[in-house]
Motif scaffolding. Structure first.
Motif, mmCIF file in Angstrom:
data_model
loop_
_atom_site.group_PDB
_atom_site.id
_atom_site.type_symbol
_atom_site.label_atom_id
_atom_site.label_comp_id
_atom_site.label_asym_id
_atom_site.label_seq_id
_atom_site.Cartn_x
_atom_site.Cartn_y
_atom_site.Cartn_z
ATOM 1 N N LEU A 179 -33.123 -82.903 -44.374
ATOM 2 C CA LEU A 179 -31.523 -82.143 -44.355
ATOM 3 C C LEU A 179 -30.618 -82.798 -43.120
ATOM 4 N N PRO A 180 -30.030 -83.114 -44.235
ATOM 5 C CA PRO A 180 -28.850 -83.214 -42.313
ATOM 6 C C PRO A 180 -28.444 -81.792 -41.738
ATOM 7 N N PHE A 181 -28.369 -82.766 -39.824
ATOM 8 C CA PHE A 181 -27.697 -81.537 -39.126
ATOM 9 C C PHE A 181 -26.780 -82.248 -38.680
ATOM 10 N N TYR A 182 -26.242 -80.882 -38.165
ATOM 11 C CA TYR A 182 -24.941 -81.161 -37.268
ATOM 12 C C TYR A 182 -24.783 -79.838 -36.636
ATOM 13 N N ASN A 183 -24.395 -80.535 -35.589
ATOM 14 C CA ASN A 183 -24.172 -79.613 -34.180
ATOM 15 C C ASN A 183 -22.924 -79.454 -33.404
ATOM 16 N N ASP A 184 -22.114 -78.326 -34.625
ATOM 17 C CA ASP A 184 -20.771 -78.638 -34.054
ATOM 18 C C ASP A 184 -20.187 -77.536 -33.032
ATOM 19 N N THR A 185 -20.159 -78.100 -32.010
ATOM 20 C CA THR A 185 -19.644 -78.151 -30.964
ATOM 21 C C THR A 185 -18.616 -78.003 -30.146
ATOM 22 N N ARG A 186 -17.357 -77.550 -31.270
ATOM 23 C CA ARG A 186 -16.084 -76.226 -31.533
ATOM 24 C C ARG A 186 -16.393 -75.140 -31.361
ATOM 25 N N THR A 187 -16.806 -75.036 -32.354
ATOM 26 C CA THR A 187 -17.661 -73.875 -32.524
ATOM 27 C C THR A 187 -19.152 -73.390 -32.333
ATOM 28 N N ASN A 188 -19.397 -73.890 -31.695
ATOM 29 C CA ASN A 188 -21.237 -73.336 -30.943
ATOM 30 C C ASN A 188 -22.194 -73.766 -32.369
ATOM 31 N N THR A 189 -21.763 -74.132 -32.840
ATOM 32 C CA THR A 189 -22.598 -73.710 -34.774
ATOM 33 C C THR A 189 -23.948 -75.167 -35.198
ATOM 34 N N VAL A 190 -24.599 -74.343 -35.730
ATOM 35 C CA VAL A 190 -25.468 -75.485 -35.662
ATOM 36 C C VAL A 190 -25.854 -75.582 -37.377
ATOM 37 N N TYR A 191 -25.645 -76.018 -38.216
ATOM 38 C CA TYR A 191 -25.838 -76.750 -39.784
ATOM 39 C C TYR A 191 -26.967 -77.853 -39.898
ATOM 40 N N ILE A 192 -28.054 -76.536 -40.370
ATOM 41 C CA ILE A 192 -28.873 -77.417 -41.262
ATOM 42 C C ILE A 192 -28.882 -77.283 -43.458
ATOM 43 N N GLY A 193 -28.719 -78.273 -44.039
ATOM 44 C CA GLY A 193 -28.281 -78.278 -44.948
ATOM 45 C C GLY A 193 -27.269 -78.138 -44.991
ATOM 46 N N LYS A 194 -26.352 -77.571 -46.054
ATOM 47 C CA LYS A 194 -25.129 -77.288 -46.523
ATOM 48 C C LYS A 194 -24.057 -76.791 -45.068
ATOM 49 N N GLY A 195 -23.345 -77.658 -45.014
ATOM 50 C CA GLY A 195 -22.200 -76.779 -43.712
ATOM 51 C C GLY A 195 -21.421 -76.162 -43.862
ATOM 52 N N PRO A 196 -20.375 -75.644 -43.283
ATOM 53 C CA PRO A 196 -18.868 -75.096 -43.254
ATOM 54 C C PRO A 196 -17.870 -75.655 -44.908
ATOM 55 N N ALA A 197 -17.015 -74.540 -45.201
ATOM 56 C CA ALA A 197 -16.360 -75.085 -45.841
ATOM 57 C C ALA A 197 -16.058 -76.733 -45.683
ATOM 58 N N SER A 198 -15.786 -76.522 -44.325
ATOM 59 C CA SER A 198 -14.519 -77.658 -44.512
ATOM 60 C C SER A 198 -15.512 -79.181 -44.881
ATOM 61 N N GLY A 199 -16.676 -78.806 -45.203
ATOM 62 C CA GLY A 199 -17.754 -80.005 -45.397
ATOM 63 C C GLY A 199 -18.687 -80.294 -43.868
ATOM 64 N N LEU A 200 -19.698 -81.543 -43.849
ATOM 65 C CA LEU A 200 -20.391 -82.270 -43.179
ATOM 66 C C LEU A 200 -19.752 -83.226 -43.091
ATOM 67 N N PRO A 201 -19.756 -83.870 -41.475
ATOM 68 C CA PRO A 201 -19.438 -86.041 -40.796
ATOM 69 C C PRO A 201 -20.836 -86.151 -41.457
ATOM 70 N N LEU A 202 -20.388 -87.205 -41.630
ATOM 71 C CA LEU A 202 -21.366 -88.825 -41.866
ATOM 72 C C LEU A 202 -22.673 -87.897 -40.775
ATOM 73 N N SER A 203 -22.149 -88.020 -39.500
ATOM 74 C CA SER A 203 -23.172 -87.940 -38.273
ATOM 75 C C SER A 203 -24.372 -87.351 -38.835
ATOM 76 N N ALA A 204 -23.727 -86.068 -40.024
ATOM 77 C CA ALA A 204 -25.391 -85.165 -40.054
ATOM 78 C C ALA A 204 -26.001 -85.751 -40.717
ATOM 79 N N PHE A 205 -26.227 -86.633 -41.186
ATOM 80 C CA PHE A 205 -27.074 -87.798 -42.499
ATOM 81 C C PHE A 205 -27.499 -88.762 -41.753
#
Length: 342
Positions: free
Chosen positions: A151-177
């Motif tokens: 699954l994709p992984f994204y650490n959004d440092t602006r909101t201090n949130t870790v996303y695994i799989g589906k991200g926020p409503a705004s979507g995931l950046p390519l760095s998550a894949f």
């Protein structure tokens, strides 16, 4: 307080182990017919009455308070507690063997840290400590867990949130894949940013005077000091996403002697890449063009650039595709900005 209770022999009290209690001055011991850790076996069976003392006895193992549903008691200067409770405190297991009428206690579990390098398609995706085992439970670093789960992984440092799989409503950046294949001078980054190996020092992407958020962008730049390969990157989407959006153009830092194009292709799993989107040819000073791509059902998605080296009079010249080497001295900074995968 003393209370008279009835002892029901081996089956009940085989779950009670003697525990040293210095504060009370009591020794440790076992009653009933049970062999434990190769100790003494008692032959007593049957039912008899005993006089037991209840004193609100607490259980503390290794500095931790262990709770139990069966209240400990004192009998004949020994403290008796359920052996399963002690086993839990020692990170071990205790089971009752009915046919043998014995308590079987496993070896204490030793917490450990596993270190090493986790790879995905041969590429390192998480170095250092990636799993920690404690209290018979395994905690896995988010990046390692995402790789294992594909699954994709994204650490959004602006909101201090870790996303695994589906991200926020705004979507995931390519760095998550996960980058499963790449050509050219594309730089992989696992700390939330994407950038080139060299040549990108102008800060956030800027197209026709407008600045874009570098954290959500794929940027690439060539170096005037030497030749550079045009990049193309294939990501694992695994059919879990429906669209990709962004803005594409030639960065203001380019020398203006080129036109650039973005091509996005996808594979539904049959081994054939088909073109999903192709931008118009973009030159320096032209406003970024919006990108919207349907990714429905795509297992793999490839993002690649093309560069056309223009003649001095601005007319068409040689086109260089992903993986091909540009002439020395060309300064080309390509921006795929505000990229989000939904």
């Amino acid at each position: 307080m003393y209370k008279k209770i009835t002892q029901y022999g081996a089956k009940e009290f085989s779950f009670m182990r003697k525990l040293t209690k210095n504060a009370l001055g009591y020794s440790t011991g076992l009653i009933a017919g049970v062999a434990l850790f190769g100790g003494v076996t008692f032959a007593s069976t049957g039912v008899r009455s005993i006089l037991a003392e209840y004193a609100n006895i607490g259980i503390n193992v290794g500095g931790r308070t262990i709770h139990t549903s069966a209240q400990p008691f004192i009998y004949n200067k020994n403290v008796y507690v359920p052996i399963s409770t002690i086993a839990i405190g020692l990170h071990a297991t205790a089971t009752w063997n009915g046919p043998k009428k014995s308590v079987e206690v496993g070896a204490p579990f030793v917490p450990q840290v596993q270190t090493g390098m986790l790879t995905y398609y041969g590429l390192p995706v998480y170095s250092g400590t990636h799993t920690v085992t404690l209290n018979q439970q395994q905690d896995i670093a988010a990046y390692a867990l995402a790789a294992i789960a594909n699954l994709p992984f994204y650490n959004d440092t602006r909101t201090n949130t870790v996303y695994i799989g589906k991200g926020p409503a705004s979507g995931l950046p390519l760095s998550a894949f996960y980058d499963v294949h790449d050509v050219g001078d594309y730089a992989r980054s696992f700390n939330g940013g994407i950038g080139p190996i060299y040549g990108w020092s102008q800060g956030a992407p800027q197209i026709a005077g407008q600045t874009y958020n570098n954290l959500d962008s794929l940027v690439w730049g060539t170096a005037s000091s030497g030749p550079s390969q045009v990049p193309g990157v294939t990501y694992a989407m695994n059919g879990n996403f429906t669209s990709m959006t962004g803005m594409f153009g030639l960065d203001d830092a380019s020398d203006g002697h080129e036109a650039v194009q973005l091509t996005i292709s996808g594979d539904t799993g049959n081994g054939t890449m088909k073109t999903l989107y192709q931008s118009p040819w973009m030159k320096r000073g032209v406003a970024a063009t919006p990108v919207s791509v349907d990714l429905t059902g795509m297992k793999l998605v490839n993002v690649s650039f093309s560069v056309e080296a223009l003649q001095k009079n601005g007319s068409a010249g040689t086109v260089y595709q992903a993986g091909q080497t540009l002439p020395s001295g060309m300064i080309t900074d390509i921006d795929f900005a505000n990229v989000r995968v939904h």
